[in-house]
Structures are given as C-alpha cells and as structure tokens.
Motif scaffolding. Structure first.
Motif, PDB file in Angstrom:
ATOM      1  N   ASP A  13     -30.762 -62.961 -12.024  1.00  0.00           N
ATOM      2  CA  ASP A  13     -30.875 -62.316 -10.711  1.00  0.00           C
ATOM      3  C   ASP A  13     -30.175 -63.091  -9.600  1.00  0.00           C
ATOM      4  OD1 ASP A  13     -32.414 -60.364 -11.951  1.00  0.00           O
ATOM      5  OD2 ASP A  13     -34.288 -61.433 -11.549  1.00  0.00           O
ATOM      6  N   LYS A  16     -25.200 -61.517  -9.836  1.00  0.00           N
ATOM      7  CA  LYS A  16     -24.013 -61.366 -10.683  1.00  0.00           C
ATOM      8  C   LYS A  16     -23.380 -59.983 -10.517  1.00  0.00           C
ATOM      9  CE  LYS A  16     -26.622 -62.130 -14.241  1.00  0.00           C
ATOM     10  NZ  LYS A  16     -27.871 -62.522 -13.559  1.00  0.00           N
ATOM     11  N   HIS A  41     -28.600 -55.265 -12.614  1.00  0.00           N
ATOM     12  CA  HIS A  41     -27.553 -55.788 -11.737  1.00  0.00           C
ATOM     13  C   HIS A  41     -27.360 -54.827 -10.571  1.00  0.00           C
ATOM     14  CE1 HIS A  41     -25.750 -58.170 -15.383  1.00  0.00           C
ATOM     15  NE2 HIS A  41     -26.963 -58.542 -15.057  1.00  0.00           N
ATOM     16  N   THR A 129     -39.493 -58.367 -20.369  1.00  0.00           N
ATOM     17  CA  THR A 129     -39.312 -57.090 -19.672  1.00  0.00           C
ATOM     18  C   THR A 129     -39.821 -55.910 -20.519  1.00  0.00           C
ATOM     19  OG1 THR A 129     -37.085 -56.890 -20.586  1.00  0.00           O
ATOM     20  CG2 THR A 129     -37.264 -57.942 -18.425  1.00  0.00           C
ATOM     21  N   GLN A 224     -28.651 -62.049 -17.532  1.00  0.00           N
ATOM     22  CA  GLN A 224     -29.642 -63.142 -17.459  1.00  0.00           C
ATOM     23  C   GLN A 224     -28.977 -64.391 -16.851  1.00  0.00           C
ATOM     24  OE1 GLN A 224     -29.686 -61.278 -20.828  1.00  0.00           O
ATOM     25  NE2 GLN A 224     -30.840 -59.953 -19.493  1.00  0.00           N
ATOM     26  N   THR A 239     -34.691 -65.632 -22.866  1.00  0.00           N
ATOM     27  CA  THR A 239     -34.386 -64.347 -23.490  1.00  0.00           C
ATOM     28  C   THR A 239     -33.842 -64.625 -24.893  1.00  0.00           C
ATOM     29  OG1 THR A 239     -33.398 -62.177 -23.120  1.00  0.00           O
ATOM     30  CG2 THR A 239     -32.019 -64.097 -22.565  1.00  0.00           C
TER      31      THR A 239
HETATM   32  P1  IMO Z   1     -30.400 -60.172 -15.022  1.00  0.00           P
HETATM   33  O1  IMO Z   1     -29.185 -59.870 -15.885  1.00  0.00           O
HETATM   34  C1  IMO Z   1     -34.174 -62.280 -14.627  1.00  0.00           C
HETATM   35  C2  IMO Z   1     -36.567 -62.746 -18.255  1.00  0.00           C
HETATM   36  C3  IMO Z   1     -37.886 -62.016 -18.364  1.00  0.00           C
HETATM   37  C4  IMO Z   1     -38.668 -62.987 -19.229  1.00  0.00           C
HETATM   38  C5  IMO Z   1     -37.599 -63.517 -20.192  1.00  0.00           C
HETATM   39  C6  IMO Z   1     -37.555 -62.811 -21.534  1.00  0.00           C
HETATM   40  O2  IMO Z   1     -30.772 -59.060 -14.121  1.00  0.00           O
HETATM   41  O3  IMO Z   1     -30.225 -61.486 -14.346  1.00  0.00           O
HETATM   42  P2  IMO Z   1     -36.706 -60.407 -22.312  1.00  0.00           P
HETATM   43  O4  IMO Z   1     -37.143 -59.036 -21.898  1.00  0.00           O
HETATM   44  O5  IMO Z   1     -35.267 -60.679 -22.066  1.00  0.00           O
HETATM   45  O6  IMO Z   1     -37.088 -60.766 -23.710  1.00  0.00           O
HETATM   46  O7  IMO Z   1     -37.569 -61.410 -21.357  1.00  0.00           O
HETATM   47  O8  IMO Z   1     -36.358 -63.339 -19.529  1.00  0.00           O
HETATM   48  N1  IMO Z   1     -35.392 -61.904 -17.964  1.00  0.00           N
HETATM   49  C7  IMO Z   1     -34.760 -61.877 -16.795  1.00  0.00           C
HETATM   50  N2  IMO Z   1     -35.055 -62.500 -15.633  1.00  0.00           N
HETATM   51  N3  IMO Z   1     -33.081 -61.520 -14.725  1.00  0.00           N
HETATM   52  C8  IMO Z   1     -32.767 -60.906 -15.893  1.00  0.00           C
HETATM   53  O9  IMO Z   1     -31.611 -60.243 -16.083  1.00  0.00           O
HETATM   54  C9  IMO Z   1     -33.646 -61.044 -16.987  1.00  0.00           C
HETATM   55  N4  IMO Z   1     -33.662 -60.566 -18.240  1.00  0.00           N
HETATM   56  C10 IMO Z   1     -34.736 -61.109 -18.839  1.00  0.00           C
HETATM   57  O10 IMO Z   1     -38.477 -61.824 -17.106  1.00  0.00           O
HETATM   58  O11 IMO Z   1     -39.110 -64.064 -18.464  1.00  0.00           O
END
Ligand code: IMO
Ligand code: GDP
Ligand code: MG
Length: 434
Positions: A13, A16, A41, A129, A224, A239
């Motif tokens: 977050d 990007k 995004h 998520t 991520q 993740t």
């Molecule tokens: P963007 O691309 C922030 C976090 C989840 C959780 C951990 C695992 O928007 O930056 P998952 O569902 O992936 O197995 O969850 O990762 N998480 C993110 N946090 N931005 C994201 O994506 C995220 N994608 C997963 O909150 O802690």
C-alpha cells in the motif's frame, strides 16, 4: 526506455498503483508478476477513482498492453468482474490484456480453507485478505495446482479437478468446515469461465520476451511489498509470493539481465494491514491522525491500516534486497501537520543495536526503535509539482531519508491524483524516464 520493476519497499500500500499509472505512459507493456486479488492498487485520474486488483494499472493508459504473468494466482470470477468494472468506466480491455497460460487458478475451496484455518484456535492468525491466495500457492508448490492452461483443456481440467476435489473434501471434514461445497457446480462454473478467459490467454513469457526483442519496454508492477515477501519478509506474517524484484523474473519468465532499473516505492511514514511485528507502529493519537489524514483503510478489505513512522533499518534492508536504482517517497502531504517527525534510525534489542533485520518475528516484536526527531514544515505540500516549491524543511526531510537509506529519492508524491507528483531534477529517475 528500458525495462523497469516497481517494488513496494515496505508492507504494501505504498502507492505503487499511482506510480505505475504515472510511469506507464512511457512504457509499452505493464506486467504483474505475483500475488492476486489480495492487491488493491488505487489510481485517481481527474476525480475518477480506480482500484485495480489483478489487472495491471497500465490498462488505464490507452494503447498500453497489460500482462498477467505465470507468478500470479487468478480468481476467474474476480478477474472477469474487474474487467467488467473497467469497461463500465469506459476503459477498453479487449485486445489489451494478456494472461499467462501458466498462472495458477484460485477456487472457492481455497478461500474457504483459508478462512477456516485462520479462525482455528491455537493457530497464528496472519490477518490475510481471505482471497484464497495462500492455499492456491500451497497447491502450486505441492504440484497439485490447476493452471489456466489446464482449465482451458476440458478433459485435463475435469480429471485434475476431480482429484483435487476429493482431497479438499477430506481436508474440509478434518477442518470441520460445515459450509457446503458443491464440487459439481464449481466444476461447471469454471468450465464456463474457461470460455470467457480463452481469448485472453497466451504464453505470456514468450509474448513479453518477443516484445523486448523488438525493442518494446516493459514496466513490471509489483504487488504487496518487500516485508510481505514469502522469503524475506516478516515470516510467517507475509503473503505467499515473492514480492521482491527477483519475483519479476520468475513470475514472468524474464532473465535478470533484461532488467534496467528497480524503483522502490515507500511512504514518508509506514503502514501495515493484518498481523505481525511493526516496530515503529504508533498506537496513540499520532498514529490515528496519520490514518485519518492518509485515509489509511485497506483498498481491498476496508480494514484500518496500522500506522507508524519511517523506519530506516527496514528501508535499508529493502534496498539491499532489491538494489533500488531510485526511491519514490509517497504521501509527503500526509505529514504536513507535523512540527517534528520521528524517524527510526536503528533497532535496539537487549541493549545492543541490531545490524541486521532479525529473521524471528518474535525478536522484531521486541526491538525498541531508536528515534531521531526531524523538523517538520507545518504547511501544505499538497499537489506541489516542482521540487523547488517544497518548503525547505520538507527538502531537508527527504534529504535525511536519502542519506540514511543510501539511495536517491528521485520522486515525491504530494497527493493521490495522477499529476500530484514531483520528479527531482538531476535524479537518476529523471534521466531514466527521459
Ligand atoms: P498491495 O498490492 C497490504 C497482507 C494481508 C496479510 C498478509 C497475507 O495493495 O500493496 P494474503 O491475503 O496475501 O495471504 O495476506 O499480507 N497483504 C497486503 N497488505 N497491501 C497488499 O497489497 C497486501 N496483500 C496482502 O493484510 O497481512
Ligand atoms: P498500492 O497498493 O501500493 O497501490 O497503494 P494503495 O492504493 O493500496 O494505497 C495508497 C493510497 O494512498 C491510495 O488511496 C492512494 O490514492 C493514496 N495516495 C497515493 N499517493 C498519495 C499521496 O502522495 N498523497 C496522498 N494523500 N494520498 C496518496
Ligand atoms: Mg494496496
């Protein structure tokens, strides 16, 4: 224009989507290499807001090609819905989206399993998520996953699906999942998705490599962030994919020798969603103010993001792993109200300053951040577009970050809109973007 990877330098977050959208103007292709619809995004263009989950942000630029690589896991329902949403907003997707035939497919039982195991007493809750991302990558690594190419071949798909379904039934019973799983319905539904996806599916690695051979440029959109990387992040609070720059090579079938630059994206502070260690978290009023000013609520789940201060050891670690050419600092405007800004310059653990990022989440939970207070600027930077317009203390803050992380701050974001952005004159990034 060469081939450039955009990577989240923190816990996701970082902004990007906005940066990819902005830079994609100068590239021919924008490609995603890992993750799935756990990503959110956000791109704001002229008051219109788009939240992209699976489709690369470059789709918003007319004429650009968006590619979803083999490293991505795809929920066909989510993908088709996202395409519909874009088309309803007037974005043409047909003929501009390429999906790898080697990408793995998410099924409803993956989400169900994930929810059940997250809720199981005694298990560490990651705060995922709930999109089925982890269980789908589990099946991929265990070599029982179903890929897009399998889905498109009805005979292969039905045989694989029935075998996988039999296994999932046993696991569902063991996990005491009482939600009914109608495998016959799921199989028929996915055969329907196959026909809708078919025109978009191709050998994405061959497509991207051919484009590069012909002199076209590719922007790689990471999802991520580095600290959520399965190998290098704050395991197990991560993740299930490689969000770091190396993931772009494996997740698309590109050699590292074809990459010209890696750009890190970091907020001027830091956030995290879900569980896990967070040394600079501000649980009090200051963190609350950052959340409100930065509108720090998950783009996918709506969960409030945990907020805290810029963490130099974390950024240095992230810089080491990705070898950033340049760093973009986003959300500078969110700090406009601060008279002083705390910056963490080191981690103290049991009296010693740590020189490396601890591998144990428990140790990272225990570290005591060492803070320096950097003067704030107490005036608005919102929407500024030129470096010289920045107040002197804001320039000094950016210089401080640059000196401490050891990589140039090549660009600064001053608001969510596409054009609320500064490109630092004389920076490597300015040269790179021509
Ligand atoms: P963007 O691309 C922030 C976090 C989840 C959780 C951990 C695992 O928007 O930056 P998952 O569902 O992936 O197995 O969850 O990762 N998480 C993110 N946090 N931005 C994201 O994506 C995220 N994608 C997963 O909150 O802690
Ligand atoms: P991503 O997952 O890295 O693309 O980031 P998200 O879209 O999940 O979260 C970033 C949020 O910050 C979004 O709501 C953006 O619209 C917003 N944003 C991006 N850059 C800026 C900025 O410079 N200032 C402000 N105030 N908001 C920004
Ligand atoms: Mg996001």
């Amino acid at each position: 224009m060469g081939n450039v990877i955009i990577v989240g330098a923190q816990w996701g977050d970082e902004g990007k989507g906005k940066i990819v959208d902005l830079f994609s103007e100068r590239f021919d292709i924008v490609a995603r290499y890992q993750g799935g619809h756990n990503a959110g995004h956000t791109v704001k263009v002229g008051g219109q807001k788009f939240i992209l989950q699976l489709i690369p942000s470059g789709i918003l630029r007319p004429g650009k090609i968006a590619v979803i690589g083999n490293g991505v896991v795809i929920d066909p329902a989510a993908l088709l819905k996202e395409r519909e949403r874009l088309e309803a907003a007037g974005i043409e997707v047909a003929g501009r989206l390429v999906i790898s035939h080697r990408a793995h497919v998410i099924f409803p039982f993956h989400c169900m399993m994930e929810k059940a195991s997250e809720a199981k007493p005694g298990r560490i809750s990651i705060g995922t998520t709930s999109r089925g991302i982890g269980p789908t990558y589990e099946d991929k690594i265990a070599r029982r996953g179903i890929r897009v190419s399998d889905l498109l071949d009805a005979e292969t798909f039905c045989a694989q699906f029935d075998q996988l379904a039999a296994e999932k039934e046993i696991i569902a019973r063991a996990l005491e999942i009482d939600e009914p799983l109608d495998f016959t319905e799921i199989r028929a539904r996915y055969l329907g998705y196959a026909e809708k996806l078919r025109p978009l599916v191709a050998d994405a690695a061959a497509f991207v490599n051919r484009a590069m051979n012909e002199g076209r440029s590719v922007l790689f959109e990471g999802a991520q962030g580095t600290m959520l990387d399965i190998d290098h992040g704050t395991y197990p609070f991560v993740t299930s994919s490689n969000a770091t720059a190396g993931g772009a090579c494996t997740g698309l079938g590109i050699s590292p020798t074809r990459i010209d630059a890696v750009i890190g994206v970091s907020k001027g502070y830091i956030t995290r969603v879900g569980g896990g260690p967070f040394p600079t978290e501000s649980r009090g009023e200051a963190g609350q103010t950052l959340r409100e000013r930065g509108n720090e609520f998950g783009a996918v789940t709506g969960r409030p993001r945990r907020c805290g201060w810029f963490d130099v050891p974390l950024l240095r670690y992230s810089t080491m792993l990705n070898h950033f050419t340049s760093v973009v600092i986003t959300k500078l405007d969110v700090l406009d109200h601060r008279r002083e800004i705390p910056v963490c310059t080191g981690y103290r653990h049991r009296g010693d300053i740590l020189t490396e990022m601890p591998a144990l989440a428990r140790v990272l939970e225990q570290v005591e951040p060492v803070y320096e207070m950097v003067p704030g600027w107490s005036c608005s930077t919102e929407g500024l577009r030129e470096y010289k317009q920045l107040p002197e203390p804001a320039k000094a803050y950016l210089q401080y970050l640059e000196d401490h992380i050891g990589v140039e701050v090549g660009s600064i974001s001053t608001g969510p809109e596409r054009d609320q952005m500064i490109l630092k004159p004389g920076s490597k990034l300015e040269k790179l973007l021509g």
